[in-house]
Design a protein around this motif. Sequence first.
Motif, mmCIF file in Angstrom:
data_model
loop_
_atom_site.group_PDB
_atom_site.id
_atom_site.type_symbol
_atom_site.label_atom_id
_atom_site.label_comp_id
_atom_site.label_asym_id
_atom_site.label_seq_id
_atom_site.Cartn_x
_atom_site.Cartn_y
_atom_site.Cartn_z
ATOM 1 N N VAL A 244 0.842 -1.203 0.000
ATOM 2 C CA VAL A 244 0.000 0.000 0.000
ATOM 3 C C VAL A 244 0.880 1.257 0.000
ATOM 4 C CG1 VAL A 244 -1.815 1.247 1.226
ATOM 5 C CG2 VAL A 244 -1.767 -1.260 1.284
ATOM 6 N N LEU A 245 1.929 1.231 0.835
ATOM 7 C CA LEU A 245 2.785 2.421 0.939
ATOM 8 C C LEU A 245 3.814 2.429 -0.191
ATOM 9 C CD1 LEU A 245 3.394 2.411 4.789
ATOM 10 C CD2 LEU A 245 1.747 3.771 3.508
ATOM 11 N N ASP A 246 4.369 3.598 -0.446
ATOM 12 C CA ASP A 246 5.306 3.746 -1.557
ATOM 13 C C ASP A 246 6.740 3.435 -1.127
ATOM 14 O OD1 ASP A 246 6.625 6.547 -0.764
ATOM 15 O OD2 ASP A 246 4.529 6.449 -0.179
ATOM 16 N N ASP A 247 7.619 3.316 -2.113
ATOM 17 C CA ASP A 247 9.058 3.128 -1.852
ATOM 18 C C ASP A 247 9.889 4.311 -2.331
ATOM 19 O OD1 ASP A 247 9.042 0.248 -0.977
ATOM 20 O OD2 ASP A 247 8.323 -0.065 -3.022
ATOM 21 N N GLY A 248 9.257 5.257 -3.028
ATOM 22 C CA GLY A 248 10.080 6.350 -3.535
ATOM 23 C C GLY A 248 9.301 7.415 -4.265
ATOM 24 N N MET A 249 9.977 8.523 -4.506
ATOM 25 C CA MET A 249 9.348 9.629 -5.241
ATOM 26 C C MET A 249 10.382 10.438 -6.010
ATOM 27 S SD MET A 249 9.911 12.903 -3.816
ATOM 28 C CE MET A 249 9.985 13.764 -2.261
ATOM 29 N N ARG A 250 9.907 11.086 -7.087
ATOM 30 C CA ARG A 250 10.712 12.071 -7.826
ATOM 31 C C ARG A 250 9.806 13.263 -8.025
ATOM 32 N NH1 ARG A 250 10.509 8.893 -12.883
ATOM 33 N NH2 ARG A 250 8.633 8.173 -11.841
ATOM 34 N N ALA A 251 10.317 14.455 -7.789
ATOM 35 C CA ALA A 251 9.429 15.617 -7.900
ATOM 36 C C ALA A 251 10.188 16.847 -8.386
ATOM 37 C CB ALA A 251 8.792 15.913 -6.537
ATOM 38 N N LEU A 252 9.451 17.732 -9.028
ATOM 39 C CA LEU A 252 9.960 19.046 -9.418
ATOM 40 C C LEU A 252 9.195 20.083 -8.610
ATOM 41 C CD1 LEU A 252 9.955 18.704 -13.320
ATOM 42 C CD2 LEU A 252 11.870 18.374 -11.755
ATOM 43 N N VAL A 253 9.914 21.046 -8.027
ATOM 44 C CA VAL A 253 9.237 22.084 -7.247
ATOM 45 C C VAL A 253 9.692 23.469 -7.699
ATOM 46 C CG1 VAL A 253 8.993 20.617 -5.189
ATOM 47 C CG2 VAL A 253 10.979 22.112 -5.379
ATOM 48 N N GLU A 254 8.844 24.455 -7.368
ATOM 49 C CA GLU A 254 9.248 25.862 -7.484
ATOM 50 C C GLU A 254 9.105 26.475 -6.103
ATOM 51 O OE1 GLU A 254 7.731 28.153 -11.052
ATOM 52 O OE2 GLU A 254 6.646 26.272 -11.294
ATOM 53 N N PHE A 255 10.073 27.295 -5.740
ATOM 54 C CA PHE A 255 10.036 27.979 -4.450
ATOM 55 C C PHE A 255 9.433 29.372 -4.650
ATOM 56 C CE2 PHE A 255 13.328 24.788 -4.096
ATOM 57 C CZ PHE A 255 13.159 24.283 -2.817
ATOM 58 N N GLY A 256 8.928 29.938 -3.545
ATOM 59 C CA GLY A 256 8.314 31.265 -3.602
ATOM 60 C C GLY A 256 9.282 32.333 -4.074
ATOM 61 N N ASN A 257 10.600 32.132 -3.820
ATOM 62 C CA ASN A 257 11.590 33.149 -4.204
ATOM 63 C C ASN A 257 12.063 32.982 -5.653
ATOM 64 O OD1 ASN A 257 13.221 30.902 -4.050
ATOM 65 N ND2 ASN A 257 14.290 31.548 -2.189
ATOM 66 N N GLY A 258 11.423 32.075 -6.390
ATOM 67 C CA GLY A 258 11.765 31.916 -7.812
ATOM 68 C C GLY A 258 12.740 30.800 -8.108
ATOM 69 N N ALA A 259 13.368 30.238 -7.063
ATOM 70 C CA ALA A 259 14.307 29.130 -7.300
ATOM 71 C C ALA A 259 13.526 27.883 -7.725
ATOM 72 C CB ALA A 259 15.098 28.838 -6.025
ATOM 73 N N THR A 260 14.199 27.006 -8.465
ATOM 74 C CA THR A 260 13.599 25.723 -8.810
ATOM 75 C C THR A 260 14.219 24.639 -7.929
ATOM 76 O OG1 THR A 260 15.271 25.430 -10.523
ATOM 77 C CG2 THR A 260 13.123 26.327 -11.209
ATOM 78 N N GLY A 261 13.583 23.460 -7.933
ATOM 79 C CA GLY A 261 14.129 22.376 -7.121
ATOM 80 C C GLY A 261 13.776 21.016 -7.672
ATOM 81 N N THR A 262 14.627 20.043 -7.343
ATOM 82 C CA THR A 262 14.379 18.648 -7.707
ATOM 83 C C THR A 262 14.492 17.819 -6.441
ATOM 84 O OG1 THR A 262 15.616 19.090 -9.732
ATOM 85 C CG2 THR A 262 15.063 16.806 -9.291
ATOM 86 N N TYR A 263 13.466 17.045 -6.146
ATOM 87 C CA TYR A 263 13.481 16.152 -4.968
ATOM 88 C C TYR A 263 13.501 14.703 -5.437
ATOM 89 C CZ TYR A 263 11.315 19.879 -1.961
ATOM 90 O OH TYR A 263 11.014 21.009 -1.249
ATOM 91 N N GLU A 264 14.266 13.873 -4.721
ATOM 92 C CA GLU A 264 14.183 12.422 -4.918
ATOM 93 C C GLU A 264 14.249 11.766 -3.562
ATOM 94 O OE1 GLU A 264 17.523 10.913 -7.126
ATOM 95 O OE2 GLU A 264 17.148 12.286 -8.777
ATOM 96 N N SER A 265 13.464 10.708 -3.363
ATOM 97 C CA SER A 265 13.723 9.862 -2.206
ATOM 98 C C SER A 265 13.428 8.441 -2.623
ATOM 99 C CB SER A 265 12.906 10.285 -0.996
ATOM 100 O OG SER A 265 11.740 9.553 -0.900
ATOM 101 N N LEU A 266 14.294 7.533 -2.200
ATOM 102 C CA LEU A 266 14.210 6.164 -2.673
ATOM 103 C C LEU A 266 14.615 5.235 -1.537
ATOM 104 C CD1 LEU A 266 13.518 5.167 -5.516
ATOM 105 C CD2 LEU A 266 15.944 5.192 -6.055
ATOM 106 N N SER A 267 13.792 4.232 -1.284
ATOM 107 C CA SER A 267 14.129 3.255 -0.241
ATOM 108 C C SER A 267 14.655 1.969 -0.855
ATOM 109 C CB SER A 267 12.885 2.952 0.592
ATOM 110 O OG SER A 267 12.415 4.150 1.149
ATOM 111 N N VAL A 268 14.864 1.989 -2.176
ATOM 112 C CA VAL A 268 15.362 0.789 -2.869
ATOM 113 C C VAL A 268 16.636 1.142 -3.654
ATOM 114 C CG1 VAL A 268 13.143 -0.406 -2.946
ATOM 115 C CG2 VAL A 268 13.679 1.222 -4.741
ATOM 116 N N ALA A 269 17.488 2.002 -3.061
ATOM 117 C CA ALA A 269 18.717 2.443 -3.729
ATOM 118 C C ALA A 269 19.877 1.591 -3.208
ATOM 119 C CB ALA A 269 18.962 3.924 -3.453
ATOM 120 N N LYS A 270 20.235 0.557 -3.946
ATOM 121 C CA LYS A 270 21.240 -0.420 -3.496
ATOM 122 C C LYS A 270 22.556 0.273 -3.127
ATOM 123 C CE LYS A 270 22.297 -4.711 -2.783
ATOM 124 N NZ LYS A 270 21.845 -5.092 -1.448
ATOM 125 N N GLY A 271 23.025 -0.001 -1.928
ATOM 126 C CA GLY A 271 24.305 0.548 -1.488
ATOM 127 C C GLY A 271 24.198 1.864 -0.741
#
Length: 394
Positions: A244-271
């Motif tokens: 039911v629960l996830d193992d990871g995510m990839r996302a693109l964000v924008e910040f209020g100050n105009g900066a951009t961002g990339t998020y990743e989190s992964l629980s299946v990243a070997k090593g």
Amino acid sequence: MAENEQAKDVGIGYSNWDATQPRKEIGIGMFGRGFMGKAHSNAFKKIGYMYESNYIPKLAAISASSLENAKSAAARYGYEKAYVGWEDMIKDPAVQVFDDVAPDNLHEQPCIDAAKAGKHVVCEKPMTVGRESAKRMLDAVTQAKVKHCVTFNYRFIPAVRLAWELINKGAIGDIVHFYGRYHQEYGLPLDAPLDQVWYQNMSGSAQGLASHMIDQSRFLVGEVKNIMGDIRPYAATRGGKKVVLDDGMRALVEFGNGATGTYESLSVAKGRYNQLYWEIYGTEGSLAWDLEDPTYLKVHLKKTPVEEVVGFTNVSVTHASANHPFMDVWWPSGHNTGWEHGHINLLAHFLDCVANDKDVAPYCATFEDGYKVAVILETLGDASKAGKKMDIIY
Ligand SMILES: NC(=O)c1ccc[n+]([C@@H]2O[C@H](COP(=O)([O-])OP(=O)(O)OC[C@H]3O[C@@H](n4cnc5c(N)ncnc54)[C@H](O)[C@@H]3O)[C@@H](O)[C@H]2O)c1
């Protein structure tokens, strides 16, 4: 005294030290005795002798899921009393700070009840799962007027605090982009039964990991304006049970100050056993930090004293003489601190705020920050389902 006067203004965790006066005792009620129960108990014990503070934590009570477990933890760490659950412990007048280190699904009600009982509240991350639950928690601590914090402990690693100071001094100019990831491998192998995968078993969310990285982005860059991305399990079933629960995510964000961002989190990243990593690019310089090498802040500044020394430089954030954050509490230059010191520095700051009626923010995450991270994660889930960019609305 001069050093302490300086520390008072920068949230280092002590103030008003006068060795001729008795220290204010602050009774701790620890709710849980697992990994984080051990890390926080270790922190409170060390704060008592490492921080030249006008307060001292007193290990008043610890609670576990059975009295036998609570009693053995009390004996091991030196707590005076043992409880089961939180209901009786929060009535104990010896407890002034309720520290919730139980699983994610045991954060909301215990923290709300503790705040209503007039206790200051520390809550492990993620504060909770879902905006509604987070709002109830924020409302409770606000109405009770108690001090509150979420233990986003990486804010209190010296190299991360130095990054915060450099950014706030304008050393890297305007921030253009944030890249962050939090990777572990505890979701492998993909056919591991659900009860052997810690985050699938925590009854919360695998994005508890991502919550740390999102908090770092808000702490260092600013408020998130919108998000789009994908969040998913990497195995449909485990041990014959539907995941039911996830193992990871990839996302693109924008910040209020105009900066951009990339998020990743992964629980299946070997090593990758526990890698929180980020890079921040500014118009005048850039910073990078890696929890797998936590002492060093990688710094590139547009203006270098020697022309040939361009590119990223490894700064060992261990020099009290260079005003590196927290290092006057710890060891002489070059003598490293590590993961545990983030928890110790954070809890010392929180106790300083309780003892001396100081603001927990901006150095430490509050329940407002916990609420905002919960909203960002919920919006990411919605954006992933809808397949489109969504605004973050608090
Ligand atoms: N900030 C960090 O570095 C960090 C790292 C790991 C986990 N966490 C977070 O800390 C929290 C705890 O994680 P953990 O790894 O310590 O888990 P854990 O399973 O090791 O420990 C959880 C503890 O809660 C206790 N507990 C469960 N039900 C209880 C009840 N009804 N009454 C009293 N005690 C009860 C268990 O006995 C156990 O001691 C989670 O929210 C997790 O996301 C934070």
